[in-house]
Design a protein around this motif. Structure first.
Motif, PDB file in Angstrom:
ATOM      1  N   SER A  63       0.876  -1.347   0.084  1.00 52.05           N
ATOM      2  CA  SER A  63       0.019   0.071  -0.030  1.00 52.05           C
ATOM      3  C   SER A  63       1.037   1.157   0.082  1.00 52.05           C
ATOM      4  O   SER A  63       0.366   2.151  -0.803  1.00 52.05           O
ATOM      5  CB  SER A  63      -0.866  -0.187   1.013  1.00 52.05           C
ATOM      6  N   TRP A  66       2.231   1.748  -3.546  1.00 56.58           N
ATOM      7  CA  TRP A  66       1.011   2.300  -4.526  1.00 56.58           C
ATOM      8  C   TRP A  66       0.640   3.691  -3.999  1.00 56.58           C
ATOM      9  O   TRP A  66       0.355   4.432  -5.055  1.00 56.58           O
ATOM     10  CB  TRP A  66      -0.109   1.479  -4.201  1.00 56.58           C
ATOM     11  N   TRP A  70       1.884   6.051  -6.817  1.00 59.81           N
ATOM     12  CA  TRP A  70       0.755   6.283  -7.706  1.00 59.81           C
ATOM     13  C   TRP A  70      -0.217   7.257  -7.118  1.00 59.81           C
ATOM     14  O   TRP A  70      -0.563   8.027  -8.219  1.00 59.81           O
ATOM     15  CB  TRP A  70       0.141   4.752  -8.068  1.00 59.81           C
ATOM     16  N   TYR A 177      -4.309   0.550   0.083  1.00 63.51           N
ATOM     17  CA  TYR A 177      -4.760  -0.168  -1.490  1.00 63.51           C
ATOM     18  C   TYR A 177      -5.964  -1.087  -1.220  1.00 63.51           C
ATOM     19  O   TYR A 177      -5.955  -2.014  -0.725  1.00 63.51           O
ATOM     20  CB  TYR A 177      -3.679  -0.968  -1.964  1.00 63.51           C
TER      21      TYR A 177
END
Length: 415
Positions: A63, A66, A70, A177
């Motif tokens: 997580s 990410w 991102w 995530y």
């Protein structure tokens, strides 16, 4: 049960008990480093380690990557990225050390056995034993303070969202995530439990693994300080031994001569025996520290790299947002450096005591032994981070200065 709990207190500071304390806590991580207790690790501990490891991996690795690389690129929230990145980086210290523990489990068992064997063969001297226990009490107090700070830090981190009004997790900016939106049921409850498991893993691992290193290295420190006292009193102890010999001879109605040659023979025989015992203990501790250095130098180097990166990220994220995380990282850097510095100080005291043992009164053979001891004592036992820098207060100041310099440089670039 109460008797076992009492053994974690400062009343029990002998080496076997201290190692039992640490090894008992490490068993929860399915790590067994004490050959005195070869019993099977209960299945519940395997379940515990698996659960918290899975929580850690999902929250602070998957997580985190990410979210930072991102999600934050989409939102443009640099502060959130820095905060979560610092959490992920700092949390990797424990798993890294655990990896080294599993990789060198047999070697670490041999090191622990070596320390226990060394402790069983200590000098038969009440003063030495008292000074050793006095030093070990300081070591245990140091380890307990470290353990309580790290575990307390994690406890506060978990409790903060619970006592804060409204729905909160440990870091409100952090989105796990697959759990969007974070504050709606059941995402909120799942996210909170996953993060709590990750925090337990993050804090419990370094707290207990570092405690093991503190105990082992602290024993060498306490031994060097106790041996220093023995060397300082060696000449007076030898004279006291001769006087005791005279009194025993008189009590047995034996013929006693006050010939200087006989006196010197008795005194130097006693000194030779004591020096041989001290050399043996000193050499054993040198070998044990070299083994610890070989096993953990890589782990300590990775730890320092992660902590430095994590601290810089925490500063960039703002102290008002990371004030709970800072003690976790700083305490680990400080503890490693303090442990290394205290051992170096003890070695320096031992070296000075070798020169201050009134060797000029010894015979030639004992003088040669003292010279050999002095040469060995001048090679100070040290711990290092990957062989690049010695763990000491100088290293700590260098790390702090480097962190601040990197922070100011990056801050000016971000402004």
């Amino acid at each position: 049960m109460w008797d076992k709990l009492r053994k974690f207190g400062l009343q029990y500071c002998d080496l076997p008990t201290m190692l039992w304390n640490v090894c008992f806590m490490l068993r929860a991580l399915t790590v067994s480093v004490d050959s005195r207790n070869p019993a099977r690790i209960p299945i519940i501990f395997y379940i515990f380690t698996t659960v918290i490891s899975a929580c850690y991996f999902y929250v602070y690795l998957v997580s985190m990557v990410w979210f930072v690389f991102w999600k934050c690129r989409e939102t443009g929230d640099v502060i959130a990225a820095m905060i979560v990145f610092s959490l992920g980086i700092s949390s990797e210290i424990g798993p890294c050390k655990l990896f080294y523990m599993f990789m060198y489990e047999k070697v670490i068992k041999n090191i622990v056995d070596g320390y226990l064997a060394c402790d069983a063969q200590t000098l038969k001297s009440d003063r030495f034993r008292q000074n050793l226990l006095k030093g070990l009490r300081v070591v245990k107090k140091r380890g307990l303070i470290f353990w309580m700070v790290i575990i307390g830090n994690g406890t506060i981190y978990i409790m903060k969202p619970i006592v804060t009004p409204g729905r909160h997790i440990m870091e409100d900016l952090f989105i796990i995530y697959g759990l969007e939106p974070m504050f709606e049921s059941p995402n909120y409850e799942i996210g909170f439990l996953l993060t709590a498991g990750g925090v337990i893993c993050t804090c419990y691992l370094p707290a207990n693994i570092t405690a093991l290193l503190t105990v082992l290295i602290g024993y060498t420190e306490a031994t060097m300080l106790a041996l220093s006292e023995e060397l300082v009193h060696l000449w007076s102890d030898a004279q006291e031994h001769y006087n005791k010999y005279l009194l025993e001879a008189e009590a047995d109605n034996a013929l006693v001569t006050s010939n200087d040659d006989i006196k010197n023979q008795i005194i130097n025989k006693y000194i030779k025996q004591k020096l041989e015992e001290i050399v043996k203990i000193h050499t054993t501790n040198i070998n044990l520290i070299q083994q610890i250095e070989h096993v953990f130098r890589g782990a300590i180097a990775v730890e320092f790299l992660l902590l430095i990166t994590g601290l810089i990220s925490e500063l960039l994220g703002g102290l008002e947002n990371t004030y709970i995380e800072m003690p976790f990282a700083l305490m680990q850097v400080a503890m490693d450096c303090l442990t290394g510095q205290r051992m170096m100080d003890a070695c320096d005291k031992f070296e000075n005591s070798v020169y201050d043992c009134k060797w000029e009164n010894f015979n030639v053979a004992n003088m040669r032994t003292v010279l050999l001891m002095l040469q060995n004592a001048q090679k100070t036992m040290v711990l290092s981070a990957g062989g690049m820098t010695q763990l000491s207060f100088t290293c700590l100041m260098t790390v702090i200065r480097s962190i601040y310099s990197a922070y100011t440089t990056l801050r000016s670039m971000m402004a």
